[in-house]
Motif scaffolding. Structure first.
Motif, PDB file in Angstrom:
ATOM      1  N   GLU A 122      47.727  43.030  35.752  1.00 11.05           N
ATOM      2  CA  GLU A 122      47.908  43.444  37.145  1.00 11.05           C
ATOM      3  C   GLU A 122      48.962  44.529  37.262  1.00 11.05           C
ATOM      4  O   GLU A 122      48.906  45.390  38.142  1.00 11.05           O
ATOM      5  CB  GLU A 122      48.325  42.244  38.010  1.00 11.05           C
ATOM      6  N   ILE A 150      40.613  49.842  40.501  1.00  9.63           N
ATOM      7  CA  ILE A 150      41.174  49.376  39.225  1.00  9.63           C
ATOM      8  C   ILE A 150      40.883  50.372  38.107  1.00  9.63           C
ATOM      9  O   ILE A 150      41.774  50.771  37.345  1.00  9.63           O
ATOM     10  CB  ILE A 150      40.618  47.984  38.867  1.00  9.63           C
ATOM     11  N   TRP A 183      47.662  47.838  43.750  1.00 11.09           N
ATOM     12  CA  TRP A 183      47.266  46.448  43.559  1.00 11.09           C
ATOM     13  C   TRP A 183      47.220  45.704  44.883  1.00 11.09           C
ATOM     14  O   TRP A 183      46.355  44.849  45.099  1.00 11.09           O
ATOM     15  CB  TRP A 183      48.191  45.754  42.566  1.00 11.09           C
ATOM     16  N   VAL A 199      44.185  38.840  36.801  1.00 13.61           N
ATOM     17  CA  VAL A 199      43.817  39.123  35.417  1.00 13.61           C
ATOM     18  C   VAL A 199      43.819  37.819  34.634  1.00 13.61           C
ATOM     19  O   VAL A 199      44.795  37.060  34.681  1.00 13.61           O
ATOM     20  CB  VAL A 199      44.775  40.149  34.785  1.00 13.61           C
ATOM     21  N   TYR A 205      39.724  41.647  34.862  1.00 15.21           N
ATOM     22  CA  TYR A 205      40.089  41.591  36.277  1.00 15.21           C
ATOM     23  C   TYR A 205      39.026  40.753  36.979  1.00 15.21           C
ATOM     24  O   TYR A 205      37.868  41.160  37.095  1.00 15.21           O
ATOM     25  CB  TYR A 205      40.194  42.992  36.859  1.00 15.21           C
TER      26      TYR A 205
END
Length: 368
Positions: A122, A150, A183, A199, A205
């Motif tokens: 993360e 991501i 995030w 994670v 993820y």
């Protein structure tokens, strides 16, 4: 919980030999297999934005980094950690505990030891803040938006949707300013689809449903007694962090709309019921990703389950189970009771005899 054999779980309640392995990688290549560690722990906390954290001790001062490419340098080096059981026949079953970016190695240059801290994946997304205003425009679904945000930071990242039925609603348009936490944006999209994002031990993820104690099935039994695995248990009843209403609002500047909805604890048997002796305490949450009153209400109802759960907090100290994950449901038999709990936080020791405290949330009597 990570999938392990019944033999593995049975061994956890008996005297057994453990094996811990820490492998070091740099730029995707293995640099040192089975580092000679003397101790440490992996801490897991569902309430933390970075769910897994590593603390490690290596006696040999030669591992203190001096150049950018050294084994424990903080320049992209990673540590893959696992803990397992050595069975009486000599065979071994290992369980991964996570993949950690090396953050801070330190130690006495002459005598050591070298201590190392690290965090799960993360942190890569968290560190890569938006350098320009960014929106979800162009992403058709929530999973596509989460994946896009991501992989813009970690192109090789694996994103998996483990929600029931692989739920993947349309993603509204929301905008984040330059400097915003990437995030946080991912987590907000997850919340909009009533899901959590984190994670896992394999470095993936994961998008998954928010755990619900009312429907969860136990994956592990904790019990006292000569053949049990319970070392100690304590119970705390706390008001801190407890809410009996959640108000969710959405002001979407790109759409020029505003919506709001509130979910309250109305169960007549609930000790935290709205308007009862507990009082009235409202948690507020705002997101530009909710584009209807119904969406706000669904999010409020999902958040309310967590908001009321901390009223009863139970901590158990058991023989270590490295296969556990935050959000797992366990069954605890103690003090003449049999209850179901959701695992909130724990710490897996990387040495023999280390403690294994479990922090649990929610409480439901198991009548099965």
């Amino acid at each position: 919980m990570y999938a392990v054999s019944a033999r593995f779980l049975a061994a956890l309640s008996t005297s057994h030999q453990i094996k811990v392995q820490v492998d070091a990688y740099y730029n995707g290549a293995l640099t040192v297999a089975d580092l000679p560690i003397s101790g440490g722990s992996v801490t897991v906390d569902r309430g933390s934005k970075v769910q897994r954290k590593l603390s490690l001790t290596i006696p040999d001062p030669a591992y203190l980094p001096w150049s950018a490419t050294d084994t424990l340098g903080p320049y992209g080096q990673t540590l893959v950690v696992s803990r397992g059981v050595v069975f009486p026949d000599g065979s071994t079953e290992m369980c991964p505990l996570g993949i950690f970016r090396v953050d801070e190695p330190s130690g006495d240059v002459d005598i050591g030891p070298v201590t190392v801290t690290g965090q799960s994946g993360e942190v890569y997304i968290q560190d890569d803040r938006f350098t320009a205003p960014t929106s979800t425009s162009g992403y058709g679904t929530c999973v596509a938006a989460i994946t896009g945000l991501i992989q813009a930071s970690v192109p090789a990242a694996t994103v998996v949707n483990l929600t029931a039925g692989a739920r993947n609603p349309a993603c509204p348009t929301a905008v984040w300013d330059a400097g915003s936490d990437r995030w946080d944006a991912v987590l907000q999209i997850g919340t909009a689809m009533q899901a959590e994002v984190y994670v896992d031990v394999l470095g993936r993820y994961v998008i998954t449903d928010v755990p619900d104690i009312s429907t969860a099935l136990p994956v592990w039994d904790v019990a006292a007694g000569a053949t049990g695995n319970l070392v100690a248990a304590s119970r705390k009843v706390a008001r801190a962090g407890v809410y009996n209403a959640v108000q969710v609002t959405s002001e979407n500047s790109s759409a020029g709309t505003f919506f709001t909805a509130t979910a309250t604890d109305t169960s007549p048997t609930s000790p935290t019921r709205w308007g009862g002796p507990f009082g009235k305490i409202t948690k507020r949450y705002s997101s530009g990703l909710l584009t209807s009153t119904a969406a706000c209400l669904a999010t409020a109802q999902t958040m309310l389950r967590d908001a009321t759960a901390p009223n009863v907090e139970t901590s158990l100290s058991t023989l270590p189970n490295p296969a556990l994950a935050a959000g797992d449901c366990i069954r605890a038999t103690y003090a003449g009771r049999k209850d179901l709990f959701l695992v909130q936080a724990f710490s897996v020791p990387l040495d023999v005899g280390g403690d294994f405290p479990l922090s649990l949330r929610g409480s439901k009597e198991d009548t099965s």
